[in-house]
Design an enzyme around this catalytic site. Structure first.
Site, PDB file in Angstrom:
ATOM      1  N   TYR A   3     -43.130  52.149 185.891  1.00  0.00           N
ATOM      2  CA  TYR A   3     -43.660  52.445 184.562  1.00  0.00           C
ATOM      3  C   TYR A   3     -45.170  52.226 184.532  1.00  0.00           C
ATOM      4  CZ  TYR A   3     -45.156  51.761 179.780  1.00  0.00           C
ATOM      5  OH  TYR A   3     -45.857  51.835 178.600  1.00  0.00           O
ATOM      6  N   HIS A  81     -54.159  50.300 181.393  1.00  0.00           N
ATOM      7  CA  HIS A  81     -53.737  51.570 180.794  1.00  0.00           C
ATOM      8  C   HIS A  81     -54.771  51.961 179.742  1.00  0.00           C
ATOM      9  CE1 HIS A  81     -49.119  51.287 181.661  1.00  0.00           C
ATOM     10  NE2 HIS A  81     -49.842  51.481 182.754  1.00  0.00           N
ATOM     11  N   GLU A  88     -55.216  48.603 177.379  1.00  0.00           N
ATOM     12  CA  GLU A  88     -54.113  47.670 177.639  1.00  0.00           C
ATOM     13  C   GLU A  88     -54.288  47.103 179.030  1.00  0.00           C
ATOM     14  OE1 GLU A  88     -50.543  49.759 175.036  1.00  0.00           O
ATOM     15  OE2 GLU A  88     -50.551  49.980 177.223  1.00  0.00           O
ATOM     16  N   ASN A  90     -52.103  45.235 181.467  1.00  0.00           N
ATOM     17  CA  ASN A  90     -50.721  44.853 181.760  1.00  0.00           C
ATOM     18  C   ASN A  90     -50.695  43.913 182.952  1.00  0.00           C
ATOM     19  OD1 ASN A  90     -49.064  46.980 180.079  1.00  0.00           O
ATOM     20  ND2 ASN A  90     -50.760  48.082 181.015  1.00  0.00           N
TER      21      ASN A  90
END
Length: 184
Positions: A3, A81, A88, A90
């Site tokens: 992902y 991201h 973002e 992550n």
């Protein structure tokens, strides 16, 4: 990791900032613990930040969340991201202390939430970031969550959901307008 980076490391707007995704996957996959890894995200309203600021924020977060551990005692991968018109950062942490092989619990919500909240407020202030607690950002209407609803309301919602599902199964509802008409 599929992902975060894409199955072929081809996710648009994703960029590896630090760590080794393959090593993190391998370490996590080799663990027999129930929770083999911890995943989280630092989400910013800002579209992007200078790379030096990102690195400093990530290091500050790591030293707060994993206080007392040296970098060689844990494995952490950071992936950026930028595909949602916001930044973002992550992270994925293999839940193992590397020098002993014992389980590592990097985040325990009841204990660590206030720590992370304080870290967030300090970081937002230091870097001049948007404050999510600013009263201008408050929602005009607060909604109750499922757990706070009275039993009668929960039951009514379940009945409405079942009735709508039945109408869809019968072919009587085929679109959003059909749902609205049925509810009215």
């Amino acid at each position: 990791m599929n992902y975060l980076l894409g199955k072929e490391n081809d996710r648009e707007g994703a960029r590896l900032l630090s760590g080794d995704p393959e090593l993190t996957k391998m370490l996590s996959g080799s663990l027999s613990f129930q929770n083999r890894y911890t995943v989280g995200v630092l989400s910013f309203e800002e579209v992007n930040l200078p790379d030096d600021d990102k690195r400093a924020i990530m290091e500050s977060f790591e030293s707060s969340l994993l206080a007392g551990l040296d970098k060689d005692q844990y494995n952490m991968t950071w992936i950026e991201h930028t595909d949602k018109e916001r930044l973002e950062l992550n992270f994925v942490i293999a839940n193992v202390e590397l020098t002993t092989g014992k389980r590592l619990q990097p985040y325990f919500d009841r204990v660590d939430r206030p720590l992370v909240e304080n870290w967030k407020q300090v970081t937002n202030h230091e870097y001049g970031l948007t404050d999510p607690h600013n009263p201008d950002k408050a929602q005009a209407v607060k909604t109750l969550n499922r757990q706070n609803l009275p039993k009668e309301v929960q039951q009514l919602k379940a009945q409405i959901g079942q009735a709508i599902a039945h109408q869809i199964e019968q072919g009587n509802i085929t679109d959003r307008k059909g749902v609205i008409d049925t509810l009215e």
